[in-house]
Scaffold this motif. Structure first.
Motif, PDB file in Angstrom:
ATOM      1  N   ILE A  83      35.130  35.994  37.329  1.00  0.00           N
ATOM      2  CA  ILE A  83      35.744  36.110  36.013  1.00  0.00           C
ATOM      3  C   ILE A  83      37.163  35.571  36.081  1.00  0.00           C
ATOM      4  O   ILE A  83      37.937  35.958  36.958  1.00  0.00           O
ATOM      5  CB  ILE A  83      35.800  37.567  35.523  1.00  0.00           C
ATOM      6  N   SER A  84      37.493  34.681  35.160  1.00  0.00           N
ATOM      7  CA  SER A  84      38.870  34.253  34.965  1.00  0.00           C
ATOM      8  C   SER A  84      39.342  34.852  33.655  1.00  0.00           C
ATOM      9  O   SER A  84      38.714  34.654  32.612  1.00  0.00           O
ATOM     10  CB  SER A  84      38.966  32.720  34.916  1.00  0.00           C
ATOM     11  N   GLY A  85      40.429  35.618  33.710  1.00  0.00           N
ATOM     12  CA  GLY A  85      40.873  36.311  32.511  1.00  0.00           C
ATOM     13  C   GLY A  85      42.367  36.206  32.297  1.00  0.00           C
ATOM     14  O   GLY A  85      43.144  36.098  33.255  1.00  0.00           O
ATOM     15  N   CYS A 121      40.497  45.476  44.076  1.00  0.00           N
ATOM     16  CA  CYS A 121      40.806  44.598  45.211  1.00  0.00           C
ATOM     17  C   CYS A 121      39.662  44.555  46.218  1.00  0.00           C
ATOM     18  O   CYS A 121      39.476  43.535  46.898  1.00  0.00           O
ATOM     19  CB  CYS A 121      42.093  45.051  45.894  1.00  0.00           C
ATOM     20  N   ALA A 122      38.914  45.633  46.328  1.00  0.00           N
ATOM     21  CA  ALA A 122      37.828  45.700  47.303  1.00  0.00           C
ATOM     22  C   ALA A 122      36.487  45.279  46.722  1.00  0.00           C
ATOM     23  O   ALA A 122      35.484  45.274  47.439  1.00  0.00           O
ATOM     24  CB  ALA A 122      37.714  47.128  47.846  1.00  0.00           C
ATOM     25  N   CYS A 123      36.473  44.895  45.455  1.00  0.00           N
ATOM     26  CA  CYS A 123      35.210  44.580  44.783  1.00  0.00           C
ATOM     27  C   CYS A 123      34.545  43.363  45.410  1.00  0.00           C
ATOM     28  O   CYS A 123      35.147  42.291  45.492  1.00  0.00           O
ATOM     29  CB  CYS A 123      35.450  44.336  43.296  1.00  0.00           C
ATOM     30  N   HIS A 124      33.301  43.519  45.849  1.00  0.00           N
ATOM     31  CA  HIS A 124      32.547  42.425  46.447  1.00  0.00           C
ATOM     32  C   HIS A 124      31.402  41.984  45.543  1.00  0.00           C
ATOM     33  O   HIS A 124      30.568  41.169  45.938  1.00  0.00           O
ATOM     34  CB  HIS A 124      31.992  42.859  47.812  1.00  0.00           C
ATOM     35  N   LYS A 125      31.392  42.517  44.313  1.00  0.00           N
ATOM     36  CA  LYS A 125      30.307  42.201  43.392  1.00  0.00           C
ATOM     37  C   LYS A 125      30.666  41.099  42.407  1.00  0.00           C
ATOM     38  O   LYS A 125      29.805  40.605  41.682  1.00  0.00           O
ATOM     39  CB  LYS A 125      29.889  43.470  42.637  1.00  0.00           C
ATOM     40  N   THR A 126      31.936  40.742  42.347  1.00  0.00           N
ATOM     41  CA  THR A 126      32.389  39.628  41.534  1.00  0.00           C
ATOM     42  C   THR A 126      33.750  39.193  42.058  1.00  0.00           C
ATOM     43  O   THR A 126      34.359  39.884  42.877  1.00  0.00           O
ATOM     44  CB  THR A 126      32.480  40.017  40.043  1.00  0.00           C
ATOM     45  N   GLN A 127      34.229  38.035  41.609  1.00  0.00           N
ATOM     46  CA  GLN A 127      35.558  37.551  41.957  1.00  0.00           C
ATOM     47  C   GLN A 127      36.411  37.540  40.693  1.00  0.00           C
ATOM     48  O   GLN A 127      35.903  37.300  39.601  1.00  0.00           O
ATOM     49  CB  GLN A 127      35.508  36.125  42.514  1.00  0.00           C
ATOM     50  N   PHE A 149      46.610  34.820  39.968  1.00  0.00           N
ATOM     51  CA  PHE A 149      46.590  35.885  40.960  1.00  0.00           C
ATOM     52  C   PHE A 149      45.154  36.122  41.405  1.00  0.00           C
ATOM     53  O   PHE A 149      44.246  36.286  40.581  1.00  0.00           O
ATOM     54  CB  PHE A 149      47.169  37.177  40.385  1.00  0.00           C
ATOM     55  N   GLY A 150      44.955  36.132  42.715  1.00  0.00           N
ATOM     56  CA  GLY A 150      43.631  36.365  43.263  1.00  0.00           C
ATOM     57  C   GLY A 150      43.296  37.844  43.315  1.00  0.00           C
ATOM     58  O   GLY A 150      44.170  38.709  43.291  1.00  0.00           O
ATOM     59  N   GLN A 151      42.027  38.115  43.410  1.00  0.00           N
ATOM     60  CA  GLN A 151      41.537  39.482  43.315  1.00  0.00           C
ATOM     61  C   GLN A 151      42.103  40.417  44.370  1.00  0.00           C
ATOM     62  O   GLN A 151      42.471  41.556  44.074  1.00  0.00           O
ATOM     63  CB  GLN A 151      40.016  39.450  43.422  1.00  0.00           C
TER      64      GLN A 151
END
Length: 363
Positions: free
Chosen positions: A54-56, A160-166, A182-184
């Motif tokens: 997701i880019s938001g 920050c720890a989410c591995h289900k999406t970027q 800014f990166g996740q």
């Protein structure tokens, strides 16, 4: 602008769980972001889709982090729950929330309409005051209840720890005017607030010694990170800022509103035109051995849920309306828009674009 291209590109590989990966690009637009909440609420019910990245920007960024935190705390239903919690809390900080949630809530809409002429001079006074004084003068303590809502409802450790999406969150660096994504794994509440920092309303958000304003000035949202860093070849843009207006604004307020719409769409349209030109450049046939970015652009399938048409009549002033009845209406509009898009284009995901990217070159 939504004519479907005839060329069918290679089918998308499914994930290990058999789902089709898709990227989401979420525009900012104040409380109109509740429309995007509705879109996400509906898409999360589609088990065959997997949100790869997701880019938001601004409200799109807030929706993105709420979704990511929820995914890590209950999967799809967890994401839907946290999104609803976030927008519910936004409504609860509205000065009209107590009245609306009480027994007279149903009657409040007509009453508010009757009061509108009496409130107009007050709103005009506030607008005039805001044009003369900066947020550093009007709000020297830099109070922003929206930040408290974000911290209360979104667990940034889970984000920050989410591995289900970027996640990719856009902000504009004040000193250079350049886009900062800014990166996740580094995301904080301040970075999301930077993405939503309108400089005439809030003081710039400082991060590592640099001041940032709303990401809408430089990327609303930024599409490039999805192309370079996500494995998905399908990109769904949820657009909430009207691109076209049929009439020329004549009043000062309407002119300023249209200037804001043009400004906050400019970076996105420029990026879409660049992608369209790149697709024309590389041609319709895959060319092995070409630059990796060209290959990614060539394989890109673009889709759009355009909320601009249904949101345009509401006016720019409504972007600051955080009353629950209004946010709920926007949510329902988003759900309906996603439902219509799924009905019309479900079979296109993983196969072909349902939005003709080259149409932006003809606008």
């Amino acid at each position: 602008m939504t004519t479907r291209p005839r060329t069918k590109r290679k089918s998308a590989p499914r994930t290990a769980s058999g789902k089709l990966p898709i990227d989401l690009a979420l525009q900012g637009g104040g409380s109109h972001g509740a429309f995007t909440w509705g879109v996400l609420d509906r898409l999360l019910q589609e088990d065959w889709l997997e949100i790869a990245a997701i880019s938001g920007t601004s409200a799109g960024a807030m929706n993105a982090v709420a979704l990511a935190a929820g995914l890590m705390d209950g999967g799809r239903e967890g994401a839907r729950r946290v999104l609803r919690q976030f927008w519910t809390r936004v409504a609860e900080i509205s000065p009209f929330h107590t009245l609306q949630s009480g027994p007279l809530g149903a009657a409040f809409g007509p009453v508010q309409a009757l009061m509108a002429p009496w409130l107009a001079p007050y709103k005009q006074f506030n607008a005039a005051l805001g044009s003369q004084l900066s947020p550093y003068q009007l709000n020297p303590l830099n109070l922003n209840p929206l930040r408290d809502v974000l911290v209360e409802t979104v667990d940034f450790k889970r984000v920050c720890a989410c591995h289900k999406t970027q996640l990719f969150i856009a902000a504009t660096q004040v000193r250079t005017g350049q886009l900062r994504v800014f990166g996740q794994h580094e995301l904080t509440a301040d970075m999301v607030m930077a993405s939503a920092c309108l400089p005439l309303l809030f003081q710039a958000v400082e991060i590592d010694g640099e001041a940032y304003w709303d990401g809408g000035y430089a990327g609303n949202p930024s599409l490039l990170p999805l192309i370079t860093d996500s494995p998905a070849d399908d990109l769904l843009l949820v657009q909430i800022n009207p691109v076209q207006r049929e009439t020329v604004p004549k009043k000062a307020g309407d002119i300023l509103d249209r200037i804001n719409e043009v400004t906050f769409n400019a970076s996105l349209l420029k990026e879409m035109r660049t992608l369209a030109l790149m697709q024309q450049l590389v041609g319709t046939e895959r060319q092995p051995g070409g630059p990796p970015l060209f290959q990614r652009v060539q394989d890109l399938r673009v889709h759009m849920i355009d909320g601009g048409e249904s949101l345009a009549p509401l006016g720019a002033e409504s972007k600051t309306n955080t009353q629950w009845t209004f946010l709920s209406q926007l949510h329902e509009l988003g759900v309906d828009a996603a439902e219509r898009w799924l009905a019309a284009n479900r079979q296109d995901v993983g196969q072909r674009s349902s939005f003709d990217l080259s149409s932006v070159l003809q606008a």
